[in-house]
Design an enzyme around this catalytic site. Structure first.
Site, PDB file in Angstrom:
ATOM      1  CB  CYS A 268       4.723 -17.251  -3.238  1.00 27.34           C
ATOM      2  SG  CYS A 268       5.611 -15.704  -3.330  1.00 27.34           S
TER       3      CYS A 268
ATOM      4  CD  GLU B 117       2.848 -18.135   0.638  1.00 31.64           C
ATOM      5  OE1 GLU B 117       2.901 -18.400  -0.590  1.00 31.64           O
ATOM      6  OE2 GLU B 117       2.905 -16.991   1.062  1.00 31.64           O
TER       7      GLU B 117
END
Lengths: 264, 786
Positions: B431, B433
């Site tokens: 997402c 990171e």
């Protein structure tokens, strides 16, 4: 305690009120009575109570519009978005209503902004005394100046006032080399008529410096807002101009060598 | 897009996700055969990998330029019984559930229940995990205090760097041999284990080389039969390329893409790694091949586009492996989170945007596929032109690409101890990171339900949902004398639950390290080969473990409500608030209205609320950051939800911010849905008060109606908005540009809106595939009307 004034809203991320990302302060009180006005709650300078429709709950409720606020309080809110002004060359816009109606409050705000190095825009109808304009011109970076109807009688009919001061103030501002963007609201059948557009382009061409012009397309939102405020709509349902008509009007400005754009 | 791409794209869109037991059967056959008896665990795993790749079906679809499927056909999705052994009921759920289903045929039901399940039941890592963790862990898991990422999917969470674009597997094998040669049996007590690991890595390298060779042979066979001369020469070219890569380093654009694709298939066949796998900085990796191809005239811009489009379709053919239980709830999507990076900085710190970066954006816009996900990295050196190009795609409303702040990512990674070069070569994956690509294992271990901790604090350690005491006794909440008293109790509970989560993680990390090593992944990530240590056991240069905090907006507003009403204004007592919550505000309508409208809320640039978000952040950070994991690395925090904010909301009763029982929590670091009322600048100011640089990623969602972005000038201002947020060191922002009306229509007539892709949380998904709760939530997500 700093000077206070009456406003009815402060809007952040205002992206249609001048360059960059801006905060727009809406002054309450206006010197005109335009029939197409989309901020009916801005006309009167006092704090007012309106009956407003709640469409989700399908009911009405009482709403107080307008509040008194000090220069310091307004500045605190304006300052919060400085990072966005810096990044986008934005700043603050004083709109309304007519900001010059509360001239002392406006002047103090403009001075504070200049002191804080925040770009200022004043969005005006031009209907104010030249004495008031003179007070603020050193503190205004850009005027958004409305030009509505050139014919004086029609101007009176639709806005309630003569346009003499509007024209003379504009000429003086331009002669004094102030930054000006002219804004022409295109109200169907009222300001967008062939004769009015032709009058406007002639009027602009005759100015000593020809300012940039933005044509504001008619926003049917005002109908909705009048309805929400349970107010009468004196103009009824106006038909939004087709895109072609807008382009034709724009072309008339281009033909006169005027730098023109279609605004939102 | 040309006819070929159109056809392949349509084939991918039309393919129905199915369960394929091909991998499960091969794996089971292999272990049952006894071939691995006596072999060390990593060698056995590598041999199993080899066996699967030697025997699985080869699939070259008509017209394809990039070849290779994980299953026998597009979207035929394998299972991983050694990780999670599906029961008959699991298959029934997968087959029948309304959203994110996988069709299971009768034959597969039979094979699963008669062959797969009997062998793997009790042997799977999922079974072992639930056997090994303590009761306190289980109680918290059942209560929804946290989720567990590794209970049915493998630790992956890593991304390729440029090594495969410069070297062939034959070069990697030399490194393996060097490492074996350097082993010191006398002085290194782990030398034997290392040797086994290195042997396993070599077996898996050979396995992929041979797998590519099988593709080469198949392409040659097809070429022989092909009557169309153009296709025949394409097939011969595919045959040539598959014989060359991954064994040797690639020399052309086409070879580079095919090479990566084989590597991708290797990773997602070895294990069902989280976030699948990812080529990372694709514009950087491919640019030399692109330039060279144009110079020697072996490539044209048109051909490069076509190859990229063909490459895109391959990702879309591989849905995320089937998830069940809580894992399905926290991440309910076909998307497998392969987030392709463009832009950013070069390792020297220069702007990295090149011609290919723009071409990739064109491909993203034209392909409009669910997978792969895409993002742009924007540093202060990135030209506005690139940001604006990306925003123009955002404006079309399919949620891609998301926008990341390279300067923040680099600082986040260097704060964690990475070299600046490794940091600049990194980016974001999954997402949001942040990671050092090719060198870091950055495992997300589970979502953490921060507002749940408040619910338990307000019940003095008791969880009203499961009717169990799962927290510690922090005192009768009605007796707190001050807001600080409440905060102290909350922090104690928070530490208690984080400690349980971390203790469980340590058990789970060791299970993966010892039972399911991943030798193929270890071939790809530095410094597994140099150290002779498996990726799952700490072989990577950097080993980070994350616990992802969820519900920052909800916890902030809830605490703000209590502070405001009970302690500052003293208009109501704590017991009254508790009573209202327990009644789900029934009979407390006036109070509910007050809680919704008259409390300082996060997302309005109001320090009264934002000071609380800062406090919660500090507590969460202190509870986790820097604690050691079992792989020589540390625990870190990030703030993102995927779809867990829906699940976490479903296990919490009403909250003091006015949220009713069971309703979704706020997602990422976005404000509570509808709580932000001062426009986007205020949201960004509030969000920037969280210290992004001490996280490994935060997720901020903003929704705009299309009208706001109509003109070029408005789009530029949106660019300024992004730049301002990044100047304040925001990590990431994504935009949903869809009119709420459209969404409502899509909800009522899903059949007409099958292609509507929206941003969910760090990824995009088909709107019609989302559950009603999530659909409603997306509609409600405060729509910024300008």
């Amino acid at each position: 305690m700093s000077k206070t004034g009456i406003i009815f809203d402060i809007k952040k991320y205002a992206i249609h009120d001048g360059p960059g990302i801006r905060t727009t302060v809406f002054f309450k009180g206006c010197s005109m009575e335009c029939q197409w006005c989309h901020n009916p709650e801005s006309k009167n300078m006092d704090v007012e109570h309106f009956t407003v429709k709640d469409r989700v709950k399908k009911s009405t409720k009482n709403k107080t519009i307008g509040y008194e606020i000090s220069v310091n309080e307004v500045m605190k809110i304006i300052e919060k978005d400085r990072v966005f002004y810096d990044e986008s060359n934005g700043g603050v816009t004083f709109s309304g209503g007519e900001p010059l109606v509360q001239i002392e409050f406006l002047l103090e705000l403009l001075k504070s902004c200049q002191k804080s190095d925040i770009h200022t825009v004043v969005d005006t109808s031009g209907e104010a005394s030249w004495k008031d304009f003179e007070k603020i011109i050193n503190y205004v970076d850009l005027f958004l100046y409305d030009l509505k109807i050139i014919d004086e009688e029609l101007h009176k009919k639709y806005t309630g006032v003569s346009n003499k001061r509007v024209h003379s103030n504009l000429k003086k501002l331009i002669d004094g080399e102030n930054n000006i963007e002219l804004r022409i609201p295109l109200i169907p059948g009222i300001t967008d008529t062939d004769s009015n557009i032709s009058n406007i382009t002639q009027f602009i061409s005759a100015l000593s410096i020809i300012p940039e012009v933005t044509l504001l397309t008619y926003n049917p939102l005002n109908r909705d807002k009048l309805d929400r405020f349970c107010l009468e709509n004196p103009l009824g349902k106006l038909k939004v101009q087709p895109k072609q008509k807008l382009l034709e009007i724009k072309q008339q400005f281009v033909d006169q060598g005027i730098n023109v754009s279609l605004g939102e | 897009m040309n006819k070929r791409i159109k056809k392949l794209r349509q084939q991918s869109l039309d393919a129905v996700p199915t369960i394929s037991l091909e991998r499960a059967e091969l794996l089971t056959d292999f272990y049952k055969s006894g071939a691995a008896d006596g072999a060390s665990v990593p060698v056995a795993r590598a041999m199993a990998f080899q066996y699967i790749l030697e025997n699985k079906a080869i699939c070259i679809n008509d017209g394809e330029l990039i070849v290779g499927e994980r299953g026998p056909t597009p979207k035929a999705t394998p299972t991983y019984p050694e990780i999670c052994t599906h029961t008959k009921e699991d298959f029934e759920i997968l087959n029948n559930r309304e959203k994110v289903s996988f069709k299971v045929d009768d034959e597969s039901f039979k094979i699963q229940t008669e062959t797969i399940q009997p062998y793997w039941s009790g042997r799977s890592i999922r079974d072992k995990i639930f056997e090994a963790v303590g009761n306190d862990w289980k109680d918290c898991y059942e209560a929804g205090v946290f989720t567990e990422f590794m209970e049915q999917r493998a630790p992956g969470h890593t991304v390729m760097d440029n090594k495969i674009f410069r070297k062939g597997f034959i070069d990697f094998k030399k490194n393996i041999h060097n490492s074996i040669a350097k082993l010191d049996l006398l002085n290194d007590p782990n030398a034997c284990n290392k040797k086994e690991e290195l042997k396993a890595i070599e077996i898996s390298a050979n396995a992929l080389i041979n797998f590519a060779k099988r593709y080469s042979e198949e392409a040659r066979k097809l070429a022989e039969k092909e009557t169309n001369t153009e296709r025949k020469s394409e097939l011969l070219e595919i045959a040539r390329i598959c014989k060359k890569v991954p064994k040797y380093a690639p020399d052309t654009f086409h070879e580079a893409l095919q090479y990566y694709w084989f590597v991708h298939l290797g990773v997602i066949t070895e294990l069902n790694t989280w976030d699948s796998f990812n080529p990372g900085r694709l514009d950087q990796h491919l640019y030399p091949f692109y330039q060279q191809g144009l110079v020697d005239e072996s490539l044209t811009e048109t051909k490069a586009r076509e190859l990229l489009q063909a490459f895109w379709i391959k990702f879309n053919n591989q849905p995320a492996p089937p998830k069940v239980g809580v894992t399905a709830q926290e991440s309910n999507t076909y998307t497998d989170f392969c987030l392709i990076n463009t832009g950013g900085l070069t390792e020297n710190g220069d702007d990295a945007v090149n011609e290919l970066s723009f071409i990739i954006l064109d491909v993203i816009e034209e392909m409009r596929l669910l997978q792969p996900s895409s993002m742009v990295q924007i540093s202060k050196k990135t030209p506005d032109e690139f940001l604006l190009r990306a925003l123009k795609i955002v404006k079309t409303g399919f949620g891609q690409p998301s926008i990341f702040n390279t300067d923040a990512i680099v600082q986040e990674l260097t704060r964690q101890g990475k070299s600046i070069i490794d940091a600049r070569n990194g980016g974001s994956s999954g997402c949001v990171e942040a990671g050092a690509f090719g060198k870091e294992s950055y495992i997300l271990t589970g979502y953490f339900n921060i507002p749940k901790v408040l619910e338990i604090t307000l019940n003095n350690g008791y969880n009203p949902r499961t009717k169990k005491i799962i927290g510690i006794k922090t005192g009768d909440p009605t007796k707190f004398k001050s807001f600080d008293g409440l905060l102290t109790a909350f922090e104690k509970q928070l530490n208690h639950f984080i400690d349980i989560k971390i203790s469980g993680n340590r058990i789970i990390e060791r299970l993966w390290a010892t039972i399911l090593p991943s030798p193929f992944m270890s071939l790809l990530i530095d410094d597994c080969v140099a150290k002779g240590v498996d990726y799952n056991a700490g072989g990577a240069r950097y080993n980070s473990s994350y616990i992802q905090g969820v519900g920052m907006g909800s916890i902030t507003d809830s605490l703000s409500a209590i502070k405001n009403i009970v302690f500052d204004k003293k208009t109501l007592s704590m017991s009254k608030i508790l009573e209202a919550i327990n009644c789900n505000f029934e009979g407390f309508e006036e109070l509910h209205e007050t809680l919704i409208n008259d409390i300082p809320k996060y997302g309005n640039d109001d320090d009264r609320a934002d000071d609380i978000v800062r406090k919660v952040f500090e507590m969460y950070f202190d509870a986790i950051d820097g604690k050691p994991n079992t792989k020589g690395g540390e625990y870190r925090i990030n703030l993102l939800p995927t779809t867990s904010h829906i699940y976490f909301g479903s296990v919490i009763g009403a909250l003091p911010d006015g949220r009713k029982a069971g309703a979704p929590l706020s997602e990422g670091i976005s404000p509570v849905q509808g709580a932000d009322r001062n426009g986007p600048t205020a949201v960004l100011k509030s969000a920037a008060k969280i210290d992004h640089l001490r996280t490994g990623g935060t997720l901020l969602n903003q929704k705009f109606t299309p009208q706001v972005l109509e003109s070029e000038a408005s789009l530029k201002k949106l660019g300024h908005l992004v730049r301002s947020y990044f100047k304040m060191e925001g990590h990431h922002i994504q935009f949903n540009v869809v009119a709420a009306n459209t969404l409502r229509k899509a909800q009522n007539n899903p059949e007409k809106y099958c292609d509507l892709i929206v941003r969910v949380a760090g990824y995009s998904d088909y709107f019609v595939d989302l559950g009603t709760d999530l659909q409603n939530e997306i509609i409600e997500r405060s729509e910024q009307k300008i």
